[in-house]
Design a protein around this motif. Structure first.
Motif, PDB file in Angstrom:
ATOM      1  N   ARG A  34       0.846  -1.201   0.000  1.00  0.00           N
ATOM      2  CA  ARG A  34       0.000   0.000   0.000  1.00  0.00           C
ATOM      3  C   ARG A  34       0.872   1.238   0.000  1.00  0.00           C
ATOM      4  N   MET A  35       0.349   2.291  -0.594  1.00  0.00           N
ATOM      5  CA  MET A  35       1.012   3.593  -0.564  1.00  0.00           C
ATOM      6  C   MET A  35       0.056   4.575   0.090  1.00  0.00           C
ATOM      7  N   GLY A  36       0.589   5.432   0.951  1.00  0.00           N
ATOM      8  CA  GLY A  36      -0.203   6.467   1.582  1.00  0.00           C
ATOM      9  C   GLY A  36       0.436   7.823   1.346  1.00  0.00           C
ATOM     10  N   ILE A  37      -0.375   8.805   1.009  1.00  0.00           N
ATOM     11  CA  ILE A  37       0.092  10.177   0.802  1.00  0.00           C
ATOM     12  C   ILE A  37      -0.619  11.025   1.845  1.00  0.00           C
ATOM     13  N   GLY A  38       0.164  11.692   2.704  1.00  0.00           N
ATOM     14  CA  GLY A  38      -0.444  12.385   3.823  1.00  0.00           C
ATOM     15  C   GLY A  38       0.065  13.783   4.065  1.00  0.00           C
ATOM     16  N   VAL A  39      -0.688  14.510   4.869  1.00  0.00           N
ATOM     17  CA  VAL A  39      -0.291  15.835   5.355  1.00  0.00           C
ATOM     18  C   VAL A  39      -0.356  15.779   6.872  1.00  0.00           C
ATOM     19  N   ASP A  40       0.496  16.571   7.505  1.00  0.00           N
ATOM     20  CA  ASP A  40       0.463  16.631   8.956  1.00  0.00           C
ATOM     21  C   ASP A  40       0.697  18.053   9.426  1.00  0.00           C
ATOM     22  N   ALA A  41       0.126  18.338  10.573  1.00  0.00           N
ATOM     23  CA  ALA A  41       0.290  19.649  11.209  1.00  0.00           C
ATOM     24  C   ALA A  41       0.505  19.394  12.686  1.00  0.00           C
ATOM     25  N   GLY A  42       1.417  20.184  13.280  1.00  0.00           N
ATOM     26  CA  GLY A  42       1.711  19.903  14.669  1.00  0.00           C
ATOM     27  C   GLY A  42       2.290  21.056  15.446  1.00  0.00           C
ATOM     28  N   ASP A  43       2.619  20.732  16.676  1.00  0.00           N
ATOM     29  CA  ASP A  43       3.122  21.672  17.661  1.00  0.00           C
ATOM     30  C   ASP A  43       4.537  21.268  18.063  1.00  0.00           C
ATOM     31  N   PRO A  44       5.518  22.175  17.980  1.00  0.00           N
ATOM     32  CA  PRO A  44       6.896  21.846  18.349  1.00  0.00           C
ATOM     33  C   PRO A  44       7.049  21.534  19.835  1.00  0.00           C
ATOM     34  N   THR A  45       8.066  20.727  20.162  1.00  0.00           N
ATOM     35  CA  THR A  45       8.396  20.394  21.545  1.00  0.00           C
ATOM     36  C   THR A  45       9.900  20.539  21.740  1.00  0.00           C
ATOM     37  N   GLY A  46      10.334  20.470  22.968  1.00  0.00           N
ATOM     38  CA  GLY A  46      11.759  20.517  23.281  1.00  0.00           C
ATOM     39  C   GLY A  46      12.380  21.865  22.962  1.00  0.00           C
ATOM     40  N   ASN A  47      13.654  21.858  22.540  1.00  0.00           N
ATOM     41  CA  ASN A  47      14.383  23.091  22.239  1.00  0.00           C
ATOM     42  C   ASN A  47      13.720  23.931  21.155  1.00  0.00           C
ATOM     43  N   LEU A  48      12.908  23.319  20.327  1.00  0.00           N
ATOM     44  CA  LEU A  48      12.283  24.023  19.206  1.00  0.00           C
ATOM     45  C   LEU A  48      11.192  25.000  19.634  1.00  0.00           C
ATOM     46  N   THR A  49      10.675  24.867  20.844  1.00  0.00           N
ATOM     47  CA  THR A  49       9.619  25.776  21.299  1.00  0.00           C
ATOM     48  C   THR A  49      10.132  27.210  21.446  1.00  0.00           C
ATOM     49  N   ILE A  50      11.441  27.382  21.541  1.00  0.00           N
ATOM     50  CA  ILE A  50      12.028  28.718  21.655  1.00  0.00           C
ATOM     51  C   ILE A  50      11.865  29.502  20.355  1.00  0.00           C
ATOM     52  N   SER A  51      12.041  28.830  19.215  1.00  0.00           N
ATOM     53  CA  SER A  51      12.106  29.554  17.950  1.00  0.00           C
ATOM     54  C   SER A  51      11.003  29.222  16.949  1.00  0.00           C
ATOM     55  N   SER A  52      10.179  28.234  17.221  1.00  0.00           N
ATOM     56  CA  SER A  52       9.191  27.808  16.232  1.00  0.00           C
ATOM     57  C   SER A  52       7.791  27.769  16.830  1.00  0.00           C
ATOM     58  N   THR A  53       6.792  28.099  15.987  1.00  0.00           N
ATOM     59  CA  THR A  53       5.412  28.135  16.452  1.00  0.00           C
ATOM     60  C   THR A  53       4.564  26.968  15.954  1.00  0.00           C
ATOM     61  N   PHE A  54       4.895  26.421  14.777  1.00  0.00           N
ATOM     62  CA  PHE A  54       3.999  25.500  14.109  1.00  0.00           C
ATOM     63  C   PHE A  54       4.802  24.646  13.136  1.00  0.00           C
ATOM     64  N   VAL A  55       4.349  23.423  12.920  1.00  0.00           N
ATOM     65  CA  VAL A  55       4.993  22.511  11.970  1.00  0.00           C
ATOM     66  C   VAL A  55       3.945  22.072  10.957  1.00  0.00           C
ATOM     67  N   LEU A  56       4.306  22.103   9.684  1.00  0.00           N
ATOM     68  CA  LEU A  56       3.422  21.660   8.614  1.00  0.00           C
ATOM     69  C   LEU A  56       4.239  20.818   7.654  1.00  0.00           C
ATOM     70  N   GLY A  57       3.691  19.681   7.235  1.00  0.00           N
ATOM     71  CA  GLY A  57       4.473  18.823   6.359  1.00  0.00           C
ATOM     72  C   GLY A  57       3.629  17.899   5.517  1.00  0.00           C
ATOM     73  N   GLY A  58       4.329  17.129   4.707  1.00  0.00           N
ATOM     74  CA  GLY A  58       3.718  16.126   3.851  1.00  0.00           C
ATOM     75  C   GLY A  58       4.608  14.910   3.814  1.00  0.00           C
ATOM     76  N   ASN A  59       4.021  13.748   3.525  1.00  0.00           N
ATOM     77  CA  ASN A  59       4.817  12.534   3.500  1.00  0.00           C
ATOM     78  C   ASN A  59       4.208  11.477   2.602  1.00  0.00           C
ATOM     79  N   ILE A  60       5.044  10.523   2.241  1.00  0.00           N
ATOM     80  CA  ILE A  60       4.637   9.359   1.463  1.00  0.00           C
ATOM     81  C   ILE A  60       5.136   8.134   2.206  1.00  0.00           C
ATOM     82  N   SER A  61       4.277   7.140   2.354  1.00  0.00           N
ATOM     83  CA  SER A  61       4.699   5.913   3.018  1.00  0.00           C
ATOM     84  C   SER A  61       4.334   4.703   2.168  1.00  0.00           C
ATOM     85  N   LEU A  62       5.188   3.702   2.247  1.00  0.00           N
ATOM     86  CA  LEU A  62       4.926   2.405   1.631  1.00  0.00           C
ATOM     87  C   LEU A  62       4.791   1.402   2.758  1.00  0.00           C
TER      88      LEU A  62
END
Length: 181
Positions: A34-62
């Motif tokens: 199977r192949m999956g094509i997806g989008v994701d949105a999220g909230d940063p954690t760890g050291n990244l909370t200092i400089s980043s507000t939001f994460v947006l991405g895309g991915n393909i999985s087999l």
């Protein structure tokens, strides 16, 4: 409080999907690809909370069915981290950057539609100056899938000594089978 509200909203969305979908049971048929094509949105954690507000991405999985309830998978894509303003400034932002995850793992269905997923791999940072450091990546997830749609909540954790960060994300993907034994 903002992060808790987002996580509660994501959990309610996934719960609503569990109870409103009327579909055939999803298993991972042995020998199917199977192949999956997806989008994701999220909230940063760890050291990244200092400089980043939001994460947006895309991915393909087999995903390859090893048994009717257990699959091996590989995933790649890109995630972009949107930057915050530098404290005390309304015009200067931290540098935004992206990361390219390359990961492999296993997906196990513990009911016909609900699954747990665990992947490990490497994340390659990218910014305006080019390719950055490579980071060890661990990515557990909990999700719901049916014949075509897959919704999951996952945590991506990126690690190098002295610089750890990650994000919690809601992923929505469309999948299709293109090979069956």
């Amino acid at each position: 409080m903002k992060k808790v509200s987002k996580l509660i909203a994501a959990a309610l969305t996934v719960t609503a999907l569990f109870f409103t979908a009327n579909v055939k049971a999803q298993t991972v048929p042995a020998g199917s690809l199977r192949m999956g094509i997806g989008v994701d949105a999220g909230d940063p954690t760890g050291n990244l909370t200092i400089s980043s507000t939001f994460v947006l991405g895309g991915n393909i999985s087999l995903q390859y069915g090893l048994t009717n309830r257990f699959a091996a998978e590989i995933t790649s894509g890109a995630d972009h981290f949107f930057s915050k303003y530098v404290p005390g400034s309304t015009t200067v932002r931290y540098n935004s950057f992206g990361i390219i995850p390359i990961k492999a793992g296993f997906k196990a269905f513990y009911t016909p539609n609900l699954y747990v997923d665990g992947q490990i791999g490497v994340g390659i940072e990218e910014d305006d100056s080019g390719t950055g450091p490579k980071k060890f990546l661990v990515s557990p997830a909990l999700g719901w899938a049916e014949r075509h749609w897959d919704v999951s909540v996952r945590y991506d954790s990126y690690y190098t000594p002295g610089d750890n960060y990650g994000f919690v994300a809601l992923r929505i993907a469309y999948g299709f089978r293109f090979f069956t034994k």
